[in-house]
Motif scaffolding. Structure first.
Motif, short mmCIF file in Angstrom:
data_model
loop_
_atom_site.label_atom_id
_atom_site.label_comp_id
_atom_site.label_asym_id
_atom_site.label_seq_id
_atom_site.Cartn_x
_atom_site.Cartn_y
_atom_site.Cartn_z
N ASN A 129 0.82 -1.23 0.00
CA ASN A 129 0.00 0.00 0.00
C ASN A 129 0.85 1.27 0.00
O ASN A 129 0.61 2.20 0.77
CB ASN A 129 -0.96 0.02 1.18
N GLU B 82 10.05 9.75 -0.68
CA GLU B 82 8.84 10.51 -0.33
C GLU B 82 7.81 9.66 0.41
O GLU B 82 7.11 10.15 1.29
CB GLU B 82 8.22 11.10 -1.60
N GLU C 56 8.89 9.63 3.83
CA GLU C 56 8.82 10.98 4.40
C GLU C 56 7.38 11.37 4.77
O GLU C 56 7.15 12.17 5.68
CB GLU C 56 9.37 11.98 3.35
N TYR C 57 6.39 10.79 4.04
CA TYR C 57 5.00 11.22 4.16
C TYR C 57 4.47 11.25 5.62
O TYR C 57 3.88 12.26 6.04
CB TYR C 57 4.10 10.37 3.26
N ARG D 273 8.47 3.16 6.14
CA ARG D 273 7.41 4.15 6.35
C ARG D 273 6.73 3.95 7.71
O ARG D 273 6.38 4.91 8.39
CB ARG D 273 6.37 4.05 5.23
N ILE E 266 2.26 4.78 -1.88
CA ILE E 266 1.62 5.79 -2.73
C ILE E 266 2.38 5.78 -4.07
O ILE E 266 3.57 6.12 -4.11
CB ILE E 266 1.69 7.19 -2.08
N PRO E 267 1.70 5.38 -5.16
CA PRO E 267 2.40 5.13 -6.42
C PRO E 267 3.11 6.35 -7.02
O PRO E 267 4.09 6.18 -7.73
CB PRO E 267 1.29 4.67 -7.38
N VAL E 268 2.61 7.57 -6.73
CA VAL E 268 3.21 8.74 -7.37
C VAL E 268 4.40 9.29 -6.57
O VAL E 268 5.05 10.24 -7.00
CB VAL E 268 2.18 9.88 -7.59
N LEU E 269 4.66 8.68 -5.40
CA LEU E 269 5.78 9.17 -4.58
C LEU E 269 6.97 8.22 -4.70
O LEU E 269 6.79 7.01 -4.85
CB LEU E 269 5.35 9.28 -3.11
#
Lengths: 227, 410
Positions: free
Chosen positions: A95, A104, A107-108, A156, A97-100
């Motif tokens: 799971n 990132e 980092e989120y 993460r 985030i595909p665009v990060l």
């Protein structure tokens, strides 16, 4: 202090006209700094149990306390803050985030906490080194192998230094060597920071790191091993 | 990494779908820019033709009633201190010219036919500036020495069967109540653009008319300004400067107060524009709702994961609203640019487009697109607001998803 406490918890799911019992009156207590393995066949209630502890699902009956707070009584905002500051989630299917990028994605959660950019970068770089992903930190998930993605997901979950980490098949997509390295990292955190871990797994290697193992079947704890 | 930068990356995940959505907004906004430009040009054209078809920018009379019934009884409203008022008006820098005018009803007869006409009499040297939208279609315009010569509107010439060089007889009731008649030579036939005027209007030189009516001053002073934009400000100046300082009361009317037809056309176009804007925005709204709803559905697991790692419901709403904002921004900018490019192409490459005579008009015209900064800005803002509003519902649905269910979603 008890980190997690479940009192006679029941949970059912309805799929069309069929009702499935996921948890059938489970009671459980986890102390701070424990590393607990959850084993059992598919459908035994492992994931449901993890979801209830993480405040992303709620019991039909019974009560769930985390750090002596009843999760069912918390507002959505309080629950989100609790997940952000206290909890680390590792999902079976990453799971991410595909665009990060890998960087990132890690980092989120720190962005959500409002941490300063400099401190975020320092922490992410350290975590990338710890999970062995520095070389691919600017790659997006679709450019990473299954094992690399799982390591990003683990990074993460751990980056906020949560007090409680909930992991669903954390090594499911890793080879034996990487799996062991990840478990070593978790063990270090457990010993150094007193982080509590609950790991649902089918992998005997994983439970070799957990002094306490709970065996689930049909929504009940049928056996408990303490080593 | 901010919500805006995450949103920008998200909208290009499904490039084809985003492209279709952006195209829909782009075409919608382009259509609005073009239509706004067309309406603006058409209204400008109508405004200038109304002003230069004898109305002027401001009209001064001695009583309010002059503007309703004065044409049938001009004698009652004659200025007593005309010279003084004219010289004061001419001293204002915004004033281009002050044209004394008398308008009256008369009977005009040829050898076989006769009819009631409305005579507009002003000094011949002002014909070109004040009646510049009038086209002489046969013969020539009146000149300063043209005593007892007449220019007929095309419809009048047709009705009474007059042609250039014919002599017509005009009959009128004079100031003293007597009947006066004069022979007039037709020197020109003019097209006025508006059919209702084409059927009734006749032009004389002012000196002929004053002589004919036996008057020494006029009931109406028409003021032509350097620019139409000055109208409001000069009206204010005149009203303040002359109020109570002249021997007679003075009533000042701006051109738009007197141009009923212009007001009707403006109202018509405004309503039409609003209907078109509403329809286009409805299409844009549903396109965006569809795109965003699909996006929420496709990213259900991702929303679950974001929530599980601590994103608030508000954070999810903000993310999808930011995606809507980007779609509105990109669609709006491209729509506005395309609208400006197409306007410029039609104006410069094709010389505008021919519009057949609108209702009530005698002739068609070449229309250009004149989008203004204000209308372009308004359409761009509309795209932004509509895109964000259309994203509200999908964003709310996304935020309200149950986390555990979302994570199980396949």
């Amino acid at each position: 202090m008890m980190v997690v406490s479940l009192e006679q918890v029941y949970k059912e799911y309805k799929l069309g006209k069929t009702t499935t019992t996921a948890l059938n009156g489970i009671s459980l207590q986890l102390a701070e700094g424990e590393m607990v393995g959850l084993m059992g066949p598919s459908g035994s209630g492992k994931t449901t149990l993890l979801n209830l502890m993480g405040g992303i699902d709620f019991a039909d009956r019974g009560r769930v306390f985390v750090y002596e707070q009843a999760l069912a009584e918390m507002s959505d905002r309080q629950l989100a803050a609790f997940r952000s500051r206290t909890l680390g989630f590792i999902f079976q299917s990453f799971n991410l985030i595909p665009v990060l990028t890998a960087f990132e994605n890690m980092e989120y959660p720190l962005v959500l906490q409002g941490m300063a950019k400099k401190e975020r970068r320092r922490r992410v770089e350290a975590m990338l080194t710890a999970v062995g992903l520095t070389a691919v930190k600017n790659h997006r998930p679709d450019e990473l192998s299954g094992g690399q993605r799982q390591r990003v997901a683990i990074g993460r979950a751990l980056i906020t230094r949560p007090k409680l980490v909930i992991a669903d098949e954390p090594t499911g997509n890793l080879d034996q060597k990487t799996g062991k390295a990840i478990m070593e990292l978790m063990k270090q955190l457990n010993e150094k920071e007193k982080t509590t871990f609950v790991l649902a797994t089918h992998d005997p290697m994983v439970v070799s790191y957990t002094p306490r193992v709970l065996y689930l079947r049909d929504g009940l704890i049928v056996r408990e091993e303490v080593r | 990494m901010s919500t805006l930068s995450l949103a920008l990356r998200n909208i290009f995940r499904n490039r084809r779908r985003t492209l279709f959505t952006l195209t829909a907004i782009m075409i919608g906004i382009m259509a609005l820019v073009l239509f706004d430009g067309f309406v603006r040009y058409t209204l400008w054209g109508l405004q200038e033709s109304t002003i230069r078809n004898g109305l002027g920018h401001l009209q001064l009379a001695t009583a309010e009633n002059y503007f309703t019934t004065g044409n049938f009884d001009p004698f009652r409203y004659l200025f007593t201190d005309q010279e003084e008022i004219v010289s004061k008006l001419q001293a204002l820098p915004e004033v281009k010219s002050v044209v004394p005018q008398v308008t009256f009803a008369a009977t005009l007869a040829s050898a076989e036919k006769s009819g009631i006409v409305m005579v507009q009499a002003l000094p011949a040297e002002f014909s070109r500036s004040l009646l510049s939208f009038r086209q002489i279609v046969a013969g020539r315009d009146l000149q300063a020495e043209d005593r007892y010569r007449v220019v007929l509107a095309r419809g009048v010439a047709e009705k009474i069967g007059a042609k250039i060089g014919d002599t017509l007889t005009m009959m009128v009731i004079t100031r003293n109540g007597g009947l006066n008649a004069a022979d007039l030579e037709v020197v020109g036939i003019a097209s006025l653009g508006l059919r209702e005027l084409d059927n009734i209007q006749v032009y004389l030189d002012l000196s002929t008319a004053m002589d004919f009516l036996d008057i020494t001053s006029v009931p109406l002073l028409i003021t032509v300004l350097e620019k139409t934009e000055y109208t409001g400000q000069v009206k204010e100046t005149i009203t303040q400067a002359f109020n109570g300082k002249t021997g007679q009361p003075l009533v000042v009317k701006a051109w738009d107060e007197l141009a009923d037809y212009y007001q009707q056309v403006q109202g018509f176009y405004d309503t039409l524009l609003q209907i078109i804007r509403f329809i286009i925005m409805l299409v844009v709204i549903f396109t965006i709702i569809n795109t965003m709803t699909m996006s929420v559905l496709e990213r259900t697991r991702e929303i679950g994961a974001l929530r599980a790692i601590g994103t608030q419901q508000n954070g999810i709403v903000q993310l999808f609203l930011a995606e809507g904002l980007w779609i509105g921004l990109l669609g709006g900018i491209s729509g506005v640019l395309l609208g400006l490019v197409v306007s410029s192409l039609i104006n410069n490459l094709f010389g505008g487009i021919y519009i057949p005579p609108p209702p009530g008009m005698a002739e068609g015209y070449q229309a250009f697109f004149a989008p203004s900064a204000a209308t372009v800005g308004r359409n761009f803002l509309l795209a932004l607001v509509v895109a964000v509003l259309a994203s509200l519902y999908p964003a709310y649905k996304g935020a309200k998803l149950k986390i555990a269910d979302s994570l199980r979603y396949l």
